[in-house]
Write an enzyme that holds these catalytic residues in place. Structure first.
Site, PDB file in Angstrom:
ATOM      1  CG  ASP A 134      -4.967  -1.569 -14.000  1.00 16.05           C
ATOM      2  OD1 ASP A 134      -6.163  -1.849 -14.188  1.00 16.05           O
ATOM      3  OD2 ASP A 134      -4.175  -2.312 -13.388  1.00 16.05           O
TER       4      ASP A 134
ATOM      5  CG  ASP B 266      -7.783  -4.398  -8.595  1.00 19.66           C
ATOM      6  OD1 ASP B 266      -8.068  -4.992  -7.559  1.00 19.66           O
ATOM      7  OD2 ASP B 266      -8.600  -3.643  -9.188  1.00 19.66           O
TER       8      ASP B 266
ATOM      9  CG  ASP C 228      -0.798  -4.454 -12.929  1.00 23.21           C
ATOM     10  OD1 ASP C 228      -1.817  -4.099 -13.567  1.00 23.21           O
ATOM     11  OD2 ASP C 228      -0.787  -5.437 -12.164  1.00 23.21           O
TER      12      ASP C 228
END
Length: 227
Positions: A9, A11, A171
């Protein structure tokens, strides 16, 4: 046999983009005659994109937001964010070294993000990292996006990787749910933008620093799936 692959991922996982996303949010709010946001309060929404950030900011200030106004502000957000990229955004500590080790061990690298593909490519190019990745796939790359597992699986396919020897690094619950639905192990970082501690969503493993993302770890997770 296709190469093993690690899919990141973006951001909150690979790059800390919060400072610039919050700057763009505050620019939007200023255009709308609103107060600036408290970065601590809004940081957990950064990974959900500009539209959600704007909505949450209006909710926090108890202001009404029409669909038309929201669309207008999203356009302002994207324009401001694009014009100031990469700004203060930076790779998380240890990420570059971890990617070096993985590449040297024969892993392909890719990005699967719900950020627009063009913004993702521009950000990674600005950080001098785009050439590392065999594929950079955003929310508009395909007709589906995370948590749809096809977003991850098609990213792996586009990168030339083997889905049976793949790892997702994320995250958030979205990343974890996506990987689980695709049958792929997922390592969650606990320093990103999750609304709750990432362990809550039961990833395969949680790490607190990229020094923990070792080739031995990825190999063990892949072996456990194929065993």
């Amino acid at each position: 046999m296709s190469q093993p692959i690690v899919v990141f991922d973006l951001d909150g996982t690979l790059v800390d983009t919060a400072p610039d996303l919050l700057d763009s949010l505050n620019h939007c709010l200023s255009e709308a005659g609103m107060q600036k946001v408290d970065p601590v309060t809004l940081r957990r929404y950064v990974g959900q994109g500009g539209r959600v950030m704007i909505e949450r900011a209006f909710e926090a200030q108890q202001k009404l937001l029409s669909p038309e106004q929201l669309d207008w502000l999203v356009d302002i957000f994207i324009e401001h964010y694009s014009a100031n990229m990469p700004g203060h955004s930076a790779l998380y500590e240890g990420a570059e070294e971890a990617m070096d080790h993985l590449s040297n061990a024969g892993y392909l690298l890719a990005v699967c993000t719900n950020k627009f593909e063009g913004l993702s490519v521009n950000l990674l190019t600005g950080l001098g990292q785009s050439s590392r990745f065999s594929a950079i796939c955003g929310s508009d790359t395909f007709s589906f996006r995370k948590p749809d597992p096809r977003h991850l699986l098609e990213t792996i396919k586009k990168a030339g990787g083997d889905p049976e020897r793949a790892i997702m690094i994320g995250d958030s619950r979205t990343d974890i749910d996506t990987a689980k639905a695709a049958g792929i192990p997922v390592v969650a970082v606990d320093f990103g933008y999750s609304d709750l501690p990432v362990a809550t969503y039961e990833p395969s493993r949680v790490i607190s620093h990229y020094r923990e993302l070792k080739v031995e770890l990825t190999g063990d997770l892949i072996s456990a799936v194929s065993a």
